[in-house]
Design an enzyme around this catalytic site. Structure first.
Site, PDB file in Angstrom:
ATOM      1  N   GLY A  56      40.211  44.198  40.998  1.00  0.00           N
ATOM      2  CA  GLY A  56      39.410  44.549  42.174  1.00  0.00           C
ATOM      3  C   GLY A  56      39.853  45.842  42.849  1.00  0.00           C
ATOM      4  N   THR A  59      37.842  48.740  40.901  1.00  0.00           N
ATOM      5  CA  THR A  59      36.385  48.783  40.711  1.00  0.00           C
ATOM      6  C   THR A  59      35.781  49.993  41.427  1.00  0.00           C
ATOM      7  OG1 THR A  59      36.131  47.204  42.520  1.00  0.00           O
ATOM      8  CG2 THR A  59      36.004  46.307  40.298  1.00  0.00           C
ATOM      9  N   PRO A  64      35.050  48.326  35.650  1.00  0.00           N
ATOM     10  CA  PRO A  64      34.594  46.977  36.024  1.00  0.00           C
ATOM     11  C   PRO A  64      35.747  45.982  36.043  1.00  0.00           C
ATOM     12  CG  PRO A  64      33.986  47.474  33.744  1.00  0.00           C
ATOM     13  CD  PRO A  64      34.588  48.730  34.319  1.00  0.00           C
ATOM     14  N   ASP A  65      35.618  44.947  36.879  1.00  0.00           N
ATOM     15  CA  ASP A  65      36.642  43.896  36.810  1.00  0.00           C
ATOM     16  C   ASP A  65      36.270  42.961  35.663  1.00  0.00           C
ATOM     17  OD1 ASP A  65      34.640  42.250  37.762  1.00  0.00           O
ATOM     18  OD2 ASP A  65      35.610  41.759  39.655  1.00  0.00           O
ATOM     19  N   ARG A  67      35.820  39.205  35.880  1.00  0.00           N
ATOM     20  CA  ARG A  67      35.128  37.936  36.077  1.00  0.00           C
ATOM     21  C   ARG A  67      34.004  37.934  37.095  1.00  0.00           C
ATOM     22  NH1 ARG A  67      40.336  37.214  34.868  1.00  0.00           N
ATOM     23  NH2 ARG A  67      40.727  36.010  32.969  1.00  0.00           N
ATOM     24  N   ILE A 139      45.603  47.458  33.634  1.00  0.00           N
ATOM     25  CA  ILE A 139      46.100  48.194  32.475  1.00  0.00           C
ATOM     26  C   ILE A 139      45.675  49.663  32.556  1.00  0.00           C
ATOM     27  CG2 ILE A 139      46.207  46.190  30.957  1.00  0.00           C
ATOM     28  CD1 ILE A 139      43.449  46.778  29.952  1.00  0.00           C
ATOM     29  N   HIS A 157      50.621  42.957  32.670  1.00  0.00           N
ATOM     30  CA  HIS A 157      49.846  42.792  31.432  1.00  0.00           C
ATOM     31  C   HIS A 157      49.894  44.049  30.568  1.00  0.00           C
ATOM     32  CE1 HIS A 157      47.396  39.441  33.625  1.00  0.00           C
ATOM     33  NE2 HIS A 157      48.640  39.081  33.360  1.00  0.00           N
ATOM     34  N   CYS A 168      55.129  47.446  11.702  1.00  0.00           N
ATOM     35  CA  CYS A 168      56.453  48.102  11.680  1.00  0.00           C
ATOM     36  C   CYS A 168      56.987  48.398  13.083  1.00  0.00           C
ATOM     37  CB  CYS A 168      56.417  49.376  10.830  1.00  0.00           C
ATOM     38  SG  CYS A 168      55.519  50.740  11.600  1.00  0.00           S
ATOM     39  N   THR A 230      42.217  40.295  43.048  1.00  0.00           N
ATOM     40  CA  THR A 230      42.410  39.482  41.834  1.00  0.00           C
ATOM     41  C   THR A 230      41.824  38.089  42.011  1.00  0.00           C
ATOM     42  OG1 THR A 230      44.051  38.437  40.375  1.00  0.00           O
ATOM     43  CG2 THR A 230      44.777  38.915  42.615  1.00  0.00           C
ATOM     44  N   SER A 231      41.356  37.513  40.902  1.00  0.00           N
ATOM     45  CA  SER A 231      40.800  36.157  40.986  1.00  0.00           C
ATOM     46  C   SER A 231      41.915  35.112  40.848  1.00  0.00           C
ATOM     47  CB  SER A 231      39.775  35.948  39.866  1.00  0.00           C
ATOM     48  OG  SER A 231      40.415  36.091  38.610  1.00  0.00           O
ATOM     49  N   LEU A 255      37.105  40.127  47.760  1.00  0.00           N
ATOM     50  CA  LEU A 255      35.701  39.884  48.074  1.00  0.00           C
ATOM     51  C   LEU A 255      35.433  38.395  48.256  1.00  0.00           C
ATOM     52  CD1 LEU A 255      33.761  42.327  45.689  1.00  0.00           C
ATOM     53  CD2 LEU A 255      33.943  42.449  48.185  1.00  0.00           C
ATOM     54  N   CYS A 287      38.722  45.941  48.702  1.00  0.00           N
ATOM     55  CA  CYS A 287      40.148  46.283  48.824  1.00  0.00           C
ATOM     56  C   CYS A 287      40.294  47.531  49.697  1.00  0.00           C
ATOM     57  CB  CYS A 287      40.732  46.565  47.442  1.00  0.00           C
ATOM     58  SG  CYS A 287      40.630  45.173  46.331  1.00  0.00           S
TER      59      CYS A 287
HETATM   60  P1  OAD Z   1      39.148  39.357  37.790  1.00  0.00           P
HETATM   61  O1  OAD Z   1      37.937  40.061  37.336  1.00  0.00           O
HETATM   62  O2  OAD Z   1      39.409  38.030  37.250  1.00  0.00           O
HETATM   63  O3  OAD Z   1      39.119  39.220  39.375  1.00  0.00           O
HETATM   64  C1  OAD Z   1      38.823  40.292  40.203  1.00  0.00           C
HETATM   65  C2  OAD Z   1      38.735  39.792  41.633  1.00  0.00           C
HETATM   66  O4  OAD Z   1      38.597  40.923  42.470  1.00  0.00           O
HETATM   67  C3  OAD Z   1      37.563  38.896  41.895  1.00  0.00           C
HETATM   68  O5  OAD Z   1      37.965  37.835  42.730  1.00  0.00           O
HETATM   69  C4  OAD Z   1      36.551  39.801  42.621  1.00  0.00           C
HETATM   70  O6  OAD Z   1      35.771  39.107  43.544  1.00  0.00           O
HETATM   71  C5  OAD Z   1      37.475  40.753  43.316  1.00  0.00           C
HETATM   72  N1  OAD Z   1      36.916  42.083  43.499  1.00  0.00           N
HETATM   73  C6  OAD Z   1      36.204  42.839  42.648  1.00  0.00           C
HETATM   74  N2  OAD Z   1      35.965  44.050  43.160  1.00  0.00           N
HETATM   75  C7  OAD Z   1      36.541  44.072  44.382  1.00  0.00           C
HETATM   76  C8  OAD Z   1      36.655  45.040  45.415  1.00  0.00           C
HETATM   77  N3  OAD Z   1      36.163  46.254  45.306  1.00  0.00           N
HETATM   78  N4  OAD Z   1      37.335  44.687  46.519  1.00  0.00           N
HETATM   79  C9  OAD Z   1      37.873  43.437  46.662  1.00  0.00           C
HETATM   80  N5  OAD Z   1      37.801  42.505  45.728  1.00  0.00           N
HETATM   81  C10 OAD Z   1      37.152  42.810  44.594  1.00  0.00           C
HETATM   82  O7  OAD Z   1      40.361  40.347  37.552  1.00  0.00           O
HETATM   83  P2  OAD Z   1      41.921  39.995  37.529  1.00  0.00           P
HETATM   84  O8  OAD Z   1      42.230  38.900  38.467  1.00  0.00           O
HETATM   85  O9  OAD Z   1      42.634  41.262  37.696  1.00  0.00           O
HETATM   86  O10 OAD Z   1      43.898  40.625  31.350  1.00  0.00           O
HETATM   87  O11 OAD Z   1      42.097  39.476  36.045  1.00  0.00           O
HETATM   88  C11 OAD Z   1      43.351  39.084  35.559  1.00  0.00           C
HETATM   89  C12 OAD Z   1      43.460  39.336  34.078  1.00  0.00           C
HETATM   90  O12 OAD Z   1      42.379  38.736  33.407  1.00  0.00           O
HETATM   91  C13 OAD Z   1      43.379  40.811  33.717  1.00  0.00           C
HETATM   92  O13 OAD Z   1      44.613  41.447  33.810  1.00  0.00           O
HETATM   93  C14 OAD Z   1      42.849  40.785  32.312  1.00  0.00           C
HETATM   94  C15 OAD Z   1      41.962  39.582  32.324  1.00  0.00           C
HETATM   95  O14 OAD Z   1      41.966  38.813  31.168  1.00  0.00           O
HETATM   96  C16 OAD Z   1      44.156  41.690  30.536  1.00  0.00           C
HETATM   97  O15 OAD Z   1      43.680  42.774  30.706  1.00  0.00           O
HETATM   98  C17 OAD Z   1      45.077  41.464  29.428  1.00  0.00           C
END
Ligand code: OAD
Length: 440
Positions: A56, A59, A64-65, A67, A139, A157, A168, A230-231, A255, A287
Site C-alpha cells: 500500500g 501504490t 499495484p498492490d 490483494r 520488493i 521478502h 549454482c 499491508t493486509s 485503507l 498511506c
Molecule cells: P496486499 O495487497 O495484501 O495488501 C495491501 C494493503 O494495503 C491492503 O489492505 C490495501 O487496502 C492497502 N492499500 C492499498 N493501497 C493503499 C494506499 N494507497 N494507502 C493505504 N492503504 C493502501 O499487500 P501486502 O500486505 O504488502 O509477497 O502483501 C504481502 C505479501 O503478499 C507481499 O509481500 C507479496 C504478496 O504475496 C511477495 O512479493 C513475495
C-alpha cells in the site's frame, strides 16, 4: 487468511510509555487515535519506532498492490492460467513453470517508479534519529531510493535488486538480467548453463532472508509500532505485530482495518476488549494522507514536504530522468555490496553476544570457569614461587620453573580456546535452527 497463532518473539512488554489506570483498562493511547500517537512522538516518548510496511505504500508510485479487489495483482493474473493467484510466487510451482513469473517480472522490471511521500516519511524519521527499523514486505526497493540506508531496512521478502542461479547459486549481472527478462525469456545461468536465474524475492515455501531474523530483537526494544499499507495476510511477517511488548502503542495506517483481533486470535485490539492495555489506533485513509497528517500533528509537515521535494529532485538530477527499476537495482546493488561487509561485522558481533550468553548458561561454561580458576591459581602459585626463588637468589632454578609454568599456562589457555570454539559452533547451530521459518 493465514495468520499464525504464534508470535515470533516472546516479549517482555518493555516500554517507557506508561498508561494511566481507568477501571481495569490501562490506557496507553488515550484516546486511541493518530493524534495521541503524534503526541508521543512530539514529546520524545516514542524514539525507537519500527515501521512495518506493505504494498500500500507503493501504490501511489504506480505499483499495484496484491490483494485489493479489482486493481490488485492477484486479481489480474488470469492470463497466466495459474492454479491459484499466489502460485506466481510459489517455489514449487515456479520450478516447474517459471514462465508466468517472468512475464510478470517483465511488467514490473522496466517500470518507472519514484518513492512516495510515505517513503520519504521513513527517511525523515531516520534523519530525526527516531526510526529503529523499517521492516518492509515490498520488493520494489523504493525505501532505499528515498534515502533510507541499508542498515535501516529489512526487506523481509527480498527484492528485485539481485538475482541468483537456483542451481549454482551464482549472482547474475543486473543489466544482463534486465535484457533477458525484457525479451520475455526465462533467464538461464550463463555460468552453469542449466539453472534458472531467479530474482532474490522470497517465494512462498522459501526461507526468509537471514537479516529478517538478525533484526527480530528490535521488536523487544521498540516503543512505537507503525503498520502501514499491508493486509497482514502473509506469515511470518504479519505476526510481528504481536512481537512488541503489550504496552507498546501501535498505529495502523491503511485503507481498510486489518489484523483485527476480533477476527483472529492475534493482532490489533482497536476496541480495547481483549488486551490489558488500550494501545491500538487506526487511521483510515491512504498511506500518504496518513503520514502527512501524522507529520502535521508532530509539527514537521513542512519538513516532510521539503524532504520529499528535494529527494525527488535529486533523483531526477542523478539519473537525468525518473530512474528505471534496473537503474535503481544497480544503485542498490552497490549499496548492498557495502552492506555485505557491515553484515559480516554484525554477524561477528552477534556471535560474540551469543557466545557470551551461552557461556553464562551452559554446562560447558562451568568447565571454562573451572579452567579460568585453575589458570588464576597457577598464576598466583607462579608469582609466589617467583617471590620464594628471588629470596633464595636462585636465578637458574627460577628460569627453569618459569618455562615449565609458562607451558602449563599455555596448555590451560589452549583448552579454554577450544572450549570457546565449541560454544561458538553450538551458537551457530542454534541460530541455524532459528532460520528455518519459511514464508507461508
Ligand atoms: P496486499 O495487497 O495484501 O495488501 C495491501 C494493503 O494495503 C491492503 O489492505 C490495501 O487496502 C492497502 N492499500 C492499498 N493501497 C493503499 C494506499 N494507497 N494507502 C493505504 N492503504 C493502501 O499487500 P501486502 O500486505 O504488502 O509477497 O502483501 C504481502 C505479501 O503478499 C507481499 O509481500 C507479496 C504478496 O504475496 C511477495 O512479493 C513475495
Amino acid at each position: 487468511m493465514t495468520t499464525n497463532q504464534k508470535t515470533l518473539l516472546d516479549n517482555s512488554g518493555r516500554s517507557n510509555i506508561d498508561g494511566d489506570s481507568k477501571g481495569n483498562k490501562k490506557k496507553i493511547l488515550d484516546p486511541p487515535t493518530i493524534e495521541s500517537v503524534a503526541q508521543l512522538i512530539k514529546t520524545g516518548k516514542a524514539k525507537r519506532i519500527i515501521v512495518m510496511a506493505g504494498a500500500g505504500i507503493s501504490t501511489a508510485a504506480g505499483i499495484p498492490d496484491f490483494r485489493t479487489p479489482g486493481t490488485g495483482l492477484y486479481d489480474n493474473l488470469q492470463k497466466y492460467n495459474l492454479p491459484y493467484p499466489e502460485a506466481i510466487f510459489d517455489m514449487t510451482y515456479f520450478k516447474e513453470n517459471p514462465e508466468p513469473f517472468f512475464s510478470l517480472a517483465k511488467e514490473l522490471f522496466p517500470g518507472n517508479f519514484m518513492p512516495t511521500l510515505t517513503h520519504y516519511f521513513l527517511t525523515l524519521l531516520y534523519r530525526k534519529n527516531i526510526l529503529l527499523r523499517c521492516f518492509t514486505q515490498n520488493i520494489d526497493t523504493l525505501e532505499r531510493l528515498a534515502g533510507l540506508p541499508d542498515e535501516m531496512i529489512v526487506e523481509a521478502h527480498g527484492s528485485f535488486a539481485k538475482s541468483k542461479c537456483l542451481k549454482c547459486k551464482k549472482f547474475a549481472d543486473a543489466a544482463w538480467m534486465k535484457e533477458v527478462v525484457n525479451k520475455g525469456e526465462v533467464p538461464i545461468c550463463t555460468s552453469c548453463r542449466v539453472g534458472i536465474v531467479k530474482p532474490c524475492i522470497t517465494f512462498f515455501g522459501e526461507a526468509m532472508p537471514s537479516k529478517f531474523f538478525l533484526r527480530l530483537g528490535d521488536f523487544q526494544v521498540c516503543d512505537l509500532l507503525i503498520v502501514i499499507g499491508t493486509s497482514l495476510q502473509v506469515q511470518p511477517f504479519a505476526s510481528l505485530v504481536d512481537s512488541v511488548g503489550e504496552k507498546v502503542p501501535r498505529l495502523l495506517i491503511n485503507l481498510e482495518k486489518v489484523g483485527d483481533i476480533e477476527l483472529s486470535d492475534m493482532g490489533f485490539d482497536f476496541e480495547g476488549r481483549h488486551q490489558n492495555y488500550m494501545r491500538d489506533a487506526f487511521y483510515k485513509g491512504t498511506c500518504d494522507e496518513g503520514v502527512r497528517k501524522l507529520a502535521e500533528l508532530c509539527g514537521f509537515k513542512d519538513e516532510l514536504l521539503k524532504v520529499y521535494e528535494e529527494g525527488q529532485e535529486s533523483l531526477i538530477k542523478e539519473f537525468g530522468k525518473i530512474p528505471t527499476s534496473v537503474e535503481i537495482a544497480t544503485k542498490v546493488e552497490k549499496k548492498i555490496k557495502a552492506e555485505l561487509e557491515l553484515t559480516v561485522d554484525e554477524i561477528d558481533q552477534l556471535a560474540k553476544i551469543f557466545e557470551e550468553k551461552i557461556k553464562i548458561k551452559s554446562e560447558i561454561s562451568e568447565e571454562v570457569d573451572q579452567m579460568l580458576k585453575e589458570f588464576d591459581e597457577l598464576k598466583e602459585k607462579k608469582s609466589k614461587d617467583k617471590e620464594l626463588l628471588k629470596e633464595k637468589g636462585n636465578e637458574n632454578k627460577s628460569n627453569d620453573k618459569d618455562d615449565k609454568d609458562d607451558k602449563e599456562l599455555l596448555n590451560v589457555k589452549e583448552d579454554i580456546t577450544k572450549s570457546d570454539k565449541k560454544e561458538e559452533e553450538k551458537g551457530e547451530k542454534e541460530e541455524l535452527k532459528d532460520t528455518n521459518f519459511v514464508m507461508i
